[in-house]
Motif scaffolding. Structure first.
Motif, PDB file in Angstrom:
ATOM      1  N   GLN A  54       0.791  -1.237   0.000  1.00 41.33           N
ATOM      2  CA  GLN A  54       0.000   0.000   0.000  1.00 41.33           C
ATOM      3  C   GLN A  54       0.821   1.285   0.000  1.00 41.33           C
ATOM      4  O   GLN A  54       0.582   2.173  -0.820  1.00 41.33           O
ATOM      5  N   GLY A  55       1.792   1.382   0.888  1.00 45.21           N
ATOM      6  CA  GLY A  55       2.584   2.612   0.993  1.00 45.21           C
ATOM      7  C   GLY A  55       3.276   2.934  -0.327  1.00 45.21           C
ATOM      8  O   GLY A  55       3.289   4.093  -0.768  1.00 45.21           O
ATOM      9  N   PHE A  56       3.840   1.923  -0.966  1.00 44.51           N
ATOM     10  CA  PHE A  56       4.558   2.138  -2.233  1.00 44.51           C
ATOM     11  C   PHE A  56       3.595   2.632  -3.314  1.00 44.51           C
ATOM     12  O   PHE A  56       3.894   3.579  -4.032  1.00 44.51           O
ATOM     13  N   VAL A  57       2.445   1.957  -3.421  1.00 44.35           N
ATOM     14  CA  VAL A  57       1.472   2.330  -4.460  1.00 44.35           C
ATOM     15  C   VAL A  57       0.981   3.759  -4.219  1.00 44.35           C
ATOM     16  O   VAL A  57       0.918   4.568  -5.145  1.00 44.35           O
ATOM     17  N   ASP A  58       0.679   4.085  -2.966  1.00 46.29           N
ATOM     18  CA  ASP A  58       0.179   5.430  -2.646  1.00 46.29           C
ATOM     19  C   ASP A  58       1.204   6.516  -2.977  1.00 46.29           C
ATOM     20  O   ASP A  58       0.831   7.620  -3.350  1.00 46.29           O
ATOM     21  N   ARG A  59       2.483   6.192  -2.836  1.00 45.99           N
ATOM     22  CA  ARG A  59       3.529   7.192  -3.125  1.00 45.99           C
ATOM     23  C   ARG A  59       3.929   7.212  -4.589  1.00 45.99           C
ATOM     24  O   ARG A  59       4.720   8.050  -5.003  1.00 45.99           O
ATOM     25  N   GLY A  60       3.441   6.265  -5.384  1.00 46.32           N
ATOM     26  CA  GLY A  60       3.817   6.211  -6.801  1.00 46.32           C
ATOM     27  C   GLY A  60       5.142   5.519  -7.034  1.00 46.32           C
ATOM     28  O   GLY A  60       5.725   5.628  -8.106  1.00 46.32           O
TER      29      GLY A  60
END
Ligand code: ADP
Length: 187
Positions: A54-60
């Motif tokens: 999640q964190g990676f996807v949210d940050r692009g």
């Protein structure tokens, strides 16, 4: 379009990979395997994979290869993927492309064409902003385009050197792009 075809879709975020991959997957009767969709479903369901991604996807940012490679290995061994497949969003860096080559050798399969959808930056940003997905805000879009240039664009050279790359102008209507892709696959 023929069954038994194995396609990789390349191109920046917003190029229309998902839309076109879906259309071709239906006409060929083969699965559309989108790592972005798999990750979004995992995040929505808060599975272990989803929580880690999640964190990676949210940050692009790209999620770590360790989360993606096994997922692809398992997905390509499922029954519905034995007659062909379309990969959308994978491989996204050179390490993933090298992994895929090794995996396909192991599975005695081969990618037929890597399709590169070319779209100018201005069109990309416009399309992404109008799409309104959670990771489609100005800042994340900017980061996704950077990550694309740094990590994913080299994958285009990788398939060019391998002799399986075909580039298609994606800055046209949906139908025109589909027709151009079909022609590229057939030629
Ligand atoms: P887009 O086409 O807009 O880039 P995707 O749906 O393909 O969107 O991917 C959304 C996000 O999922 C990416 O920004 C990245 O965080 C993650 N992701 C998808 N595929 C991969 C992959 N192969 N490797 C690492 N991260 C990935």
């Amino acid at each position: 379009m023929a069954q038994g075809v194995r396609l990789i879709f390349l191109g920046p975020p917003g190029a229309g990979k998902g839309t076109q991959a879906q259309v071709l997957a239906e006409s060929c009767g083969i699965p559309h395997i989108s790592t972005g969709e798999i990750l979004r479903a995992a995040i929505a369901n808060q599975t272990e994979l989803g929580q880690q991604a999640q964190g990676f996807v949210d940050r692009g940012e790209l999620v770590p290869d360790s989360l993606i490679l096994n997922l692809i290995r398992e997905r390509l061994q499922e029954q519905d993927a034995q007659q062909g497949w379309i990969l959308d969003g994978f491989p996204r860096n050179v390490n993933q492309a090298e992994f895929l080559n090794t995996l396909l050798t192991e599975l005695k399969q081969q990618c037929d064409v890597a399709l590169n959808l070319e779209v100018p930056d201005a069109t990309l940003v416009e399309r992404l902003l109008s799409r309104g997905r959670k990771d489609d805000n100005q800042e994340t879009i900017r980061r996704r385009l950077e990550v694309y240039r740094e990590q994913t664009a080299p994958v285009i050279d990788f398939y060019q050197k391998q002799g399986s790359l075909k580039s298609v102008d994606g800055d046209r209507s949906l139908e025109e792009v589909t027709a151009a892709l079909e022609q590229a696959i057939a030629s």
